[in-house]
Design a protein around this motif. Structure first.
Motif, short mmCIF file in Angstrom:
data_model
loop_
_atom_site.label_atom_id
_atom_site.label_comp_id
_atom_site.label_asym_id
_atom_site.label_seq_id
_atom_site.Cartn_x
_atom_site.Cartn_y
_atom_site.Cartn_z
N ASN A 15 0.84 -1.21 0.00
CA ASN A 15 0.00 0.00 0.00
C ASN A 15 0.87 1.25 0.00
O ASN A 15 0.57 2.22 -0.69
CB ASN A 15 -0.95 0.00 1.19
CG ASN A 15 -2.12 -0.92 0.98
OD1 ASN A 15 -2.46 -1.26 -0.14
ND2 ASN A 15 -2.75 -1.32 2.07
N ASP A 35 0.88 3.96 -2.97
CA ASP A 35 0.62 5.36 -2.65
C ASP A 35 1.74 6.24 -3.18
O ASP A 35 1.49 7.33 -3.72
CB ASP A 35 0.47 5.56 -1.14
CG ASP A 35 -0.83 4.98 -0.60
OD1 ASP A 35 -1.73 4.69 -1.41
OD2 ASP A 35 -0.92 4.83 0.64
N ARG A 74 1.40 9.26 -5.96
CA ARG A 74 1.89 10.64 -5.76
C ARG A 74 2.82 11.04 -6.90
O ARG A 74 2.75 12.16 -7.41
CB ARG A 74 2.61 10.76 -4.42
CG ARG A 74 1.69 10.81 -3.22
CD ARG A 74 2.41 11.17 -1.94
NE ARG A 74 3.52 10.27 -1.62
CZ ARG A 74 3.39 9.12 -0.96
NH1 ARG A 74 2.21 8.73 -0.55
NH2 ARG A 74 4.45 8.38 -0.71
#
Length: 145
Positions: free
Chosen positions: A95, A99, A103
């Motif tokens: 995760n 993430d 970004r």
């Protein structure tokens, strides 16, 4: 914290690797069931099915009890909790990685937005280009028979 004994986890994941055993565990979520009731939906002999039950019992995922001539099985969820805790460590890692990728891609989109129109050509040509060739290349290798 859960103690991650390699032999225990190996047995759990090995037992969960087979679809028949996962279906047996799913059936046992409803409660205790006899061996014959568990074996009925599976297209295999009773001795073959019993091998699956021995694997599940060896991993600690089920418990068997005999009452007269009827053997019943019950789900033992504790080993699956240990496996789930082990997997949760890697879920956090992935995760975090995803993430970070999101970004990065968002930042790249802000800096270099997608262009909806092709950029103008400065070559001074009339804007007409030749279509790509439909001819294929040289034939590739063929399989020997």
């Amino acid at each position: 914290m859960v103690n991650f004994n390699d032999d225990t986890l190996d047995g759990i994941f090995s037992a969960l690797a087979d679809g028949t055993r996962r279906r047996v565990l799913a059936d046992l979520e409803q409660g205790s069931a006899s061996v014959s009731a568990l074996a009925q939906p599976h297209a295999m002999s009773l001795p073959a099915f019993m091998k699956h039950l021995r694997v599940l019992e060896g991993a600690g995922l089920i418990a068997r009890a005999k009452d007269g001539r009827v053997v019943s099985c019950t789900l033992s969820p504790e080993p699956m909790q240990a496996a789930s805790a082990w997997l949760a460590r890697y879920e956090k890692f992935w995760n975090g990685q995803l993430d970070s990728l999101a970004r990065y891609l968002y930042h790249e989109e802000e800096i270099h937005p997608w262009q909806t129109e092709p950029p103008p050509s400065n070559s001074g040509s009339s804007g007409v280009s030749t279509p790509p060739s439909n001819a294929s290349g040289a034939p590739g290798r063929t399989r020997k028979r």
